[in-house]
Write an enzyme that holds these catalytic residues in place. Structure first.
Site, PDB file in Angstrom:
ATOM      1  NE  ARG A  82      -4.784   2.709  17.158  1.00 16.20           N
ATOM      2  CZ  ARG A  82      -4.330   2.484  16.158  1.00 16.20           C
ATOM      3  NH1 ARG A  82      -5.085   2.395  14.970  1.00 16.20           N
ATOM      4  NH2 ARG A  82      -2.950   2.202  15.980  1.00 16.20           N
ATOM      5  CG  ASP A 137      11.711 -14.558   1.054  1.00 19.25           C
ATOM      6  OD1 ASP A 137      11.450 -13.553   2.044  1.00 19.25           O
ATOM      7  OD2 ASP A 137      11.050 -15.484   1.129  1.00 19.25           O
ATOM      8  CG  LEU A 138      12.453  -8.033   2.777  1.00 22.61           C
ATOM      9  CD1 LEU A 138      11.283  -7.494   3.406  1.00 22.61           C
ATOM     10  CD2 LEU A 138      13.696  -7.264   2.680  1.00 22.61           C
ATOM     11  CB  ILE A 184       7.891 -11.602  -1.295  1.00 22.51           C
ATOM     12  CG1 ILE A 184       8.338 -12.720  -1.647  1.00 22.51           C
ATOM     13  CG2 ILE A 184       6.822 -11.140  -1.048  1.00 22.51           C
ATOM     14  CD1 ILE A 184       8.116 -13.464  -0.345  1.00 22.51           C
ATOM     15  CG  PHE A 212       8.402   1.588   3.656  1.00 14.63           C
ATOM     16  CD1 PHE A 212       9.572   2.417   3.911  1.00 14.63           C
ATOM     17  CD2 PHE A 212       7.261   2.155   4.121  1.00 14.63           C
ATOM     18  CE1 PHE A 212       9.576   3.773   4.506  1.00 14.63           C
ATOM     19  CE2 PHE A 212       7.095   3.299   4.763  1.00 14.63           C
ATOM     20  CZ  PHE A 212       8.435   4.228   5.079  1.00 14.63           C
ATOM     21  CE1 TYR A 233       4.040  -4.760  11.300  1.00 10.41           C
ATOM     22  CE2 TYR A 233       2.816  -3.476  13.106  1.00 10.41           C
ATOM     23  CZ  TYR A 233       3.496  -3.558  11.822  1.00 10.41           C
ATOM     24  OH  TYR A 233       3.594  -2.351  11.080  1.00 10.41           O
ATOM     25  N   GLY A 278       0.837  -1.276  -0.106  1.00  9.03           N
ATOM     26  CA  GLY A 278      -0.005  -0.131  -0.046  1.00  9.03           C
ATOM     27  C   GLY A 278       0.795   1.389  -0.059  1.00  9.03           C
ATOM     28  CG  LEU A 279       2.336   2.830   3.452  1.00  7.04           C
ATOM     29  CD1 LEU A 279       3.171   2.911   4.719  1.00  7.04           C
ATOM     30  CD2 LEU A 279       1.535   4.172   3.123  1.00  7.04           C
TER      31      LEU A 279
HETATM   32  P1  NAI Z   1       1.707  -3.718   3.024  1.00 10.76           P
HETATM   33  O1  NAI Z   1       1.246  -5.025   3.671  1.00 10.76           O
HETATM   34  O2  NAI Z   1       0.758  -3.153   2.085  1.00 10.76           O
HETATM   35  O3  NAI Z   1       3.049  -3.767   2.210  1.00 10.76           O
HETATM   36  C1  NAI Z   1       4.166  -4.663   2.915  1.00 10.76           C
HETATM   37  C2  NAI Z   1       4.976  -5.074   1.461  1.00 10.76           C
HETATM   38  O4  NAI Z   1       5.938  -5.969   2.247  1.00 10.76           O
HETATM   39  C3  NAI Z   1       3.891  -6.123   0.764  1.00 10.76           C
HETATM   40  O5  NAI Z   1       3.878  -5.638  -0.701  1.00 10.76           O
HETATM   41  C4  NAI Z   1       4.510  -7.595   0.902  1.00 10.76           C
HETATM   42  O6  NAI Z   1       4.329  -8.542  -0.400  1.00 10.76           O
HETATM   43  C5  NAI Z   1       5.732  -7.400   1.340  1.00 10.76           C
HETATM   44  N1  NAI Z   1       6.536  -8.446   2.211  1.00 10.76           N
HETATM   45  C6  NAI Z   1       6.039  -9.145   2.973  1.00 10.76           C
HETATM   46  N2  NAI Z   1       6.715 -10.029   3.294  1.00 10.76           N
HETATM   47  C7  NAI Z   1       7.907  -9.961   2.623  1.00 10.76           C
HETATM   48  C8  NAI Z   1       9.141 -10.664   2.402  1.00 10.76           C
HETATM   49  N3  NAI Z   1       9.256 -11.803   3.196  1.00 10.76           N
HETATM   50  N4  NAI Z   1      10.156 -10.188   1.418  1.00 10.76           N
HETATM   51  C9  NAI Z   1       9.694  -9.234   0.641  1.00 10.76           C
HETATM   52  N5  NAI Z   1       8.468  -8.526   0.755  1.00 10.76           N
HETATM   53  C10 NAI Z   1       7.575  -8.830   1.611  1.00 10.76           C
HETATM   54  O7  NAI Z   1       1.859  -2.626   4.108  1.00 10.76           O
HETATM   55  P2  NAI Z   1       2.038  -0.965   4.083  1.00 10.76           P
HETATM   56  O8  NAI Z   1       0.840  -0.568   4.645  1.00 10.76           O
HETATM   57  O9  NAI Z   1       2.386  -0.705   2.640  1.00 10.76           O
HETATM   58  O10 NAI Z   1       3.332  -0.645   5.022  1.00 10.76           O
HETATM   59  C11 NAI Z   1       4.342  -0.679   4.631  1.00 10.76           C
HETATM   60  C12 NAI Z   1       5.409  -0.570   5.725  1.00 10.76           C
HETATM   61  O11 NAI Z   1       5.154   0.364   6.759  1.00 10.76           O
HETATM   62  C13 NAI Z   1       5.471  -2.129   6.726  1.00 10.76           C
HETATM   63  O12 NAI Z   1       6.643  -2.351   6.953  1.00 10.76           O
HETATM   64  C14 NAI Z   1       4.583  -1.743   7.712  1.00 10.76           C
HETATM   65  O13 NAI Z   1       4.622  -2.509   8.988  1.00 10.76           O
HETATM   66  C15 NAI Z   1       4.937  -0.311   8.075  1.00 10.76           C
HETATM   67  N6  NAI Z   1       3.887   0.522   8.721  1.00 10.76           N
HETATM   68  C16 NAI Z   1       2.639   0.901   7.922  1.00 10.76           C
HETATM   69  C17 NAI Z   1       1.695   1.586   8.476  1.00 10.76           C
HETATM   70  C18 NAI Z   1       0.445   1.915   7.797  1.00 10.76           C
HETATM   71  O14 NAI Z   1      -0.497   2.711   8.410  1.00 10.76           O
HETATM   72  N7  NAI Z   1       0.403   1.833   6.518  1.00 10.76           N
HETATM   73  C19 NAI Z   1       1.610   2.068   9.928  1.00 10.76           C
HETATM   74  C20 NAI Z   1       3.035   1.420  10.458  1.00 10.76           C
HETATM   75  C21 NAI Z   1       4.063   0.620   9.835  1.00 10.76           C
HETATM   76  C1  15L Z   2       0.671  -0.526  11.403  1.00 11.86           C
HETATM   77  O1  15L Z   2       1.577  -0.810  11.934  1.00 11.86           O
HETATM   78  C2  15L Z   2       0.003  -1.345  10.198  1.00 11.86           C
HETATM   79  O2  15L Z   2       1.010  -1.792   9.424  1.00 11.86           O
HETATM   80  C3  15L Z   2      -1.300  -0.656   9.702  1.00 11.86           C
HETATM   81  O3  15L Z   2      -1.879  -1.687   8.599  1.00 11.86           O
HETATM   82  C4  15L Z   2      -2.090  -0.079  10.384  1.00 11.86           C
HETATM   83  O4  15L Z   2      -2.869  -1.254  11.080  1.00 11.86           O
HETATM   84  C5  15L Z   2      -1.488   0.814  11.555  1.00 11.86           C
HETATM   85  O5  15L Z   2      -0.345   0.192  12.219  1.00 11.86           O
HETATM   86  C6  15L Z   2      -2.355   1.230  12.577  1.00 11.86           C
HETATM   87  O6  15L Z   2      -2.270   1.185  13.918  1.00 11.86           O
HETATM   88  O7  15L Z   2      -3.525   2.011  12.249  1.00 11.86           O
END
Ligand code: NAI
Ligand code: 15L
Length: 274
Positions: free
Chosen positions: A183, A60-61, A43, A80, A145, A22-23
């Site tokens: 929230r 793959d990380l 991945i 990310f 997590y 997403g991000l």
């Molecule tokens: P997302 O789940 O949409 O994207 C994460 C990506 O990491 C996915 O495309 C997934 O395929 C990839 N991934 C998962 N396992 C993997 C592996 N073993 N090897 C390589 N790639 C792998 O999550 P989003 O929302 O885009 O978040 C991005 C980052 O920001 C994440 O690390 C998340 O924990 C962090 N984050 C996001 C928040 C949010 O509100 N969107 C809040 C706090 C942290």
């Molecule tokens: C996160 O860390 C998650 O990646 C995201 O999907 C949301 O759940 C966010 O926190 C949140 O706290 O809203």
């Protein structure tokens, strides 16, 4: 720590992990000015490279050799990728815990000196919503997590102290197009503010290991960023414009973690083995 914000001279090659997420899809566009070449990795499959400024390198990380190859020729890393919600420990272990170790080891071996780590509010999720905290408080992870992000922050701290690799760990609140629930009125981080924070994290000198909370200028404030003042982050957006839409949703029950804890529903997710 003395710091100066330099004008953003693009990196030659900037790695973005999680680029299919997403991000990642957003940052694929907004980080473009910050590098001559954006190396996009995930991945999962993603749109093929759109132009000469992009490279797509699947990885793959959890695969150490693959991450080492991924980081070759890279000047800075925006990390990310990984599991982004609560999941069984074994999944978190592979993608997030082994994954972040592989990223830092590759950074060390390739001489990469700057990492932006997508940490999360879930490292402090068991603080109450009535508390205001800074980056110096003891962490209170709310999930496997959140524990993995806490470990990632420790990894960043260690690799700075030991090897001088600088990191900004961004404890992202909730970064989506708009807040999805009550929230998130406090935790929401707009994509514009996220991009600004990443820019500052990439280009501010002497960040050491800095922990910064990623939230927009929302009405209700749980997080105090004075420890990261050197980044000069001043969010521009606010969740307030979405208040009437969000408050049309039914209120939380008084005992709902979403109404009590900063980490909301993550505080009661799992266990998965019972
Ligand atoms: P997302 O789940 O949409 O994207 C994460 C990506 O990491 C996915 O495309 C997934 O395929 C990839 N991934 C998962 N396992 C993997 C592996 N073993 N090897 C390589 N790639 C792998 O999550 P989003 O929302 O885009 O978040 C991005 C980052 O920001 C994440 O690390 C998340 O924990 C962090 N984050 C996001 C928040 C949010 O509100 N969107 C809040 C706090 C942290
Ligand atoms: C996160 O860390 C998650 O990646 C995201 O999907 C949301 O759940 C966010 O926190 C949140 O706290 O809203």
């Amino acid at each position: 720590m003395t710091s100066t914000t330099t004008s953003p001279t693009p990196f030659n090659r900037l790695l973005l992990t999680g680029a299919a997420g997403g991000l990642g899809k957003v940052l694929r566009e907004t980080l473009r000015p910050y590098a001559n070449i954006l190396r996009l990795s995930d991945i999962a499959s993603m749109d093929p490279a759109a132009g000469p400024h992009e490279e797509v390198v699947p990885c793959d990380l959890s695969d150490k050799a693959a991450v080492h190859a991924l980081c070759e020729g890279v000047d800075a890393i925006t990390h990310f990728g990984g599991v982004s919600v609560e999941r069984p420990f074994e999944e978190i272990l592979e993608a997030n815990i082994r994954g972040v170790f592989h990223i830092y080891e590759a950074a060390r071996q390739h001489g990469i000196k700057r990492v932006i780590f997508a940490s999360s509010n879930h490292v402090i999720g068991f603080y109450k919503q009535t508390e205001k905290i800074d980056a110096n408080v003891a962490r209170r992870p709310d999930s496997y997590y959140g524990l993995s992000k806490s470990y990632g922050e420790d990894m960043a701290s260690f690799y700075f102290d030991r090897y001088g690799i600088e990191t900004v760990s961004i404890r992202i609140g909730s970064s989506f197009p708009e807040p999805l629930n009550r929230r998130m009125m406090a935790t929401w981080l707009s994509y514009r503010d996220l991009t600004d924070l990443i820019e500052r994290s990439l280009f501010t000198a002497n960040v050491g290991h800095t922990v910064v909370y990623g939230a927009s200028a929302n009405r209700d404030v749980w997080w105090d960023n004075h420890m990261a003042a050197h980044l000069g982050f001043e969010p521009k957006d606010s969740s307030e414009v979405f208040r009437s839409k969000v408050e049309a949703q039914p209120p939380y029950a008084a005992n709902d973690p979403a109404a009590i804890y900063q980490g909301g529903a993550f505080c009661e997710a799992g266990p998965f083995d019972d």
